[in-house]
Motif scaffolding. Structure first.
Motif, short mmCIF file in Angstrom:
data_model
loop_
_atom_site.label_atom_id
_atom_site.label_comp_id
_atom_site.label_asym_id
_atom_site.label_seq_id
_atom_site.Cartn_x
_atom_site.Cartn_y
_atom_site.Cartn_z
N ALA A 97 1.04 -1.16 0.01
CA ALA A 97 0.05 -0.15 0.05
C ALA A 97 0.87 1.38 0.08
O ALA A 97 1.85 1.20 0.97
CB ALA A 97 -0.94 0.02 1.35
N ARG A 98 0.62 2.16 -0.94
CA ARG A 98 1.28 3.58 -0.80
C ARG A 98 0.58 4.30 0.11
O ARG A 98 -0.73 4.49 -0.04
CB ARG A 98 1.24 4.00 -2.20
CG ARG A 98 1.84 5.61 -2.41
CD ARG A 98 1.86 6.14 -3.57
NE ARG A 98 0.59 6.47 -4.16
CZ ARG A 98 0.49 7.05 -5.42
NH1 ARG A 98 1.39 7.28 -5.94
NH2 ARG A 98 -0.89 7.22 -5.90
N ILE A 99 1.33 4.71 1.11
CA ILE A 99 0.79 5.75 2.22
C ILE A 99 1.47 7.13 2.25
O ILE A 99 2.45 7.13 2.28
CB ILE A 99 0.66 5.05 3.44
CG1 ILE A 99 0.14 3.90 3.62
CG2 ILE A 99 0.13 6.19 4.54
CD1 ILE A 99 -1.11 3.71 3.13
N TYR A 100 0.87 8.25 2.05
CA TYR A 100 1.41 9.57 1.83
C TYR A 100 1.66 10.13 3.43
O TYR A 100 2.70 10.80 3.42
CB TYR A 100 0.42 10.51 0.94
CG TYR A 100 0.43 10.51 -0.50
CD1 TYR A 100 1.36 10.88 -1.32
CD2 TYR A 100 -0.46 9.78 -1.11
CE1 TYR A 100 1.64 10.69 -2.64
CE2 TYR A 100 -0.78 9.81 -2.30
CZ TYR A 100 0.34 10.17 -3.19
OH TYR A 100 0.41 10.02 -4.53
N ASP A 101 0.76 9.83 4.20
CA ASP A 101 1.04 10.20 5.64
C ASP A 101 1.96 9.52 6.44
O ASP A 101 1.78 8.49 6.52
CB ASP A 101 -0.37 10.33 6.36
CG ASP A 101 -0.49 11.09 7.57
OD1 ASP A 101 0.74 11.17 8.02
OD2 ASP A 101 -1.51 11.18 8.26
N PRO A 102 3.18 10.00 6.79
CA PRO A 102 4.19 9.17 7.46
C PRO A 102 3.94 8.95 8.79
O PRO A 102 4.10 7.64 9.08
CB PRO A 102 5.26 10.31 7.84
CG PRO A 102 5.01 11.30 6.49
CD PRO A 102 3.60 11.42 6.23
N ALA A 103 2.81 9.42 9.40
CA ALA A 103 2.53 8.95 10.80
C ALA A 103 1.68 7.77 10.62
O ALA A 103 1.73 6.88 11.33
CB ALA A 103 1.46 10.07 11.45
N CYS A 117 5.97 4.76 1.86
CA CYS A 117 5.65 6.27 1.98
C CYS A 117 6.46 7.06 0.96
O CYS A 117 7.54 7.19 1.42
CB CYS A 117 5.82 6.72 3.45
SG CYS A 117 5.20 8.20 3.98
N PRO A 118 5.89 7.65 -0.20
CA PRO A 118 6.89 8.56 -0.87
C PRO A 118 7.23 9.73 -0.28
O PRO A 118 8.17 10.32 -0.64
CB PRO A 118 5.98 8.57 -2.12
CG PRO A 118 4.46 8.19 -1.69
CD PRO A 118 4.61 7.35 -0.75
N THR A 119 6.43 10.24 0.60
CA THR A 119 6.75 11.37 1.41
C THR A 119 8.03 11.10 2.16
O THR A 119 8.93 12.03 2.14
CB THR A 119 5.94 11.83 2.47
OG1 THR A 119 4.59 11.99 1.73
CG2 THR A 119 5.84 13.10 3.27
N ASN A 120 8.16 10.23 3.04
CA ASN A 120 9.43 9.86 3.55
C ASN A 120 10.87 9.52 2.83
O ASN A 120 11.78 10.13 2.99
CB ASN A 120 9.23 8.28 4.66
CG ASN A 120 8.63 8.61 5.93
OD1 ASN A 120 8.64 10.03 6.38
ND2 ASN A 120 7.84 7.73 6.27
N ILE A 121 10.42 8.94 1.63
CA ILE A 121 11.41 8.54 0.61
C ILE A 121 11.94 10.10 0.02
O ILE A 121 13.07 10.07 -0.24
CB ILE A 121 10.93 7.78 -0.54
CG1 ILE A 121 10.70 6.35 0.29
CG2 ILE A 121 12.05 7.53 -1.48
CD1 ILE A 121 10.05 5.20 -0.85
N ALA A 122 11.07 10.74 -0.38
CA ALA A 122 11.41 12.12 -1.09
C ALA A 122 12.05 12.90 0.21
O ALA A 122 13.19 13.77 -0.11
CB ALA A 122 10.36 13.04 -1.34
#
Length: 204
Positions: A97-103, A117-122
């Protein structure tokens, strides 16, 4: 493999095209038929229009015969619900699952759901670039994968990567040589002067 992709945005469409070109049987679900226009011209898999969390829609898309499911819609809640249905109801072995919210990523990982989480990766990539660091971190669920780049030690020049004794908590991931990245596990490499070693380490 039979792979179901839920969500046909830019990521879902690109992933579907890539997997098809690699010879996998791919099916894509999206609630909007217009989204399928993002699929590459050479995509030869299946498409299904419908609400992704509807069990009948998932069945029409072939989830009952799937080896893996990737839930990559733009909605975290949809991705989590699809993941739970795939794992618990349809017994799909591999579900991402892709999840945007790191929390949310760490919370859902504790429930046994595999998330990216693409946010964490970015954030990790931009931070490393800003600080000009020779190390990077990627977060996958509750685990962190760290990469660091070091010059090949003089004592290892002429040594095969198969003969390197590594600490239990880290592994030689790849070798940078002349602008190329050579994966260490793919074949044995004889290390040369000027090589850069990419060392991977997993930490919780």
């Amino acid at each position: 493999m039979n792979i179901l992709i839920v969500g046909c945005g830019r990521m879902g469409a690109s992933l579907a095209g890539m997997l098809c070109r690699e010879g996998h049987d791919v099916s894509v679900v999206d609630r909007h038929e217009s989204s399928f226009s993002l699929l590459p011209e050479d995509y030869n898999g299946y498409t299904t229009v419908g609400v992704p969390i509807d069990q009948d829609v998932l069945r029409r898309a072939g989830i009952e015969s799937c080896d893996a499911v990737a839930a990559v819609s733009p909605d975290d809640n949809v991705n989590i619900m699809v993941s739970q249905l795939a794992k618990r109801l349809f017994k799909v072995k591999t579900v991402i699952a892709r999840i945007y919210d790191p929390a949310r990523e760490s919370v859902y990982s504790h429930f046994g759901l595999d998330t990216i989480c693409p946010t964490n990766i970015a954030v990790d990539s931009v931070r490393s670039a800003l600080l000009s660091q020779q190390s990077q971190q990627l977060h996958f669920g509750c685990s962190t994968l760290s990469f660091r780049t070091i010059p090949v030690p003089e004592r290892l020049i002429g040594v095969s990567t198969d003969d390197i004794e590594e600490p239990a908590d880290q592994q030689l991931f790849a070798v940078l040589r002349g602008g190329q990245t050579l994966l260490a596990g793919k074949e044995a490499l004889t290390l040369q002067s000027g090589d850069q070693l990419i060392i991977a380490r997993v930490s919780d």
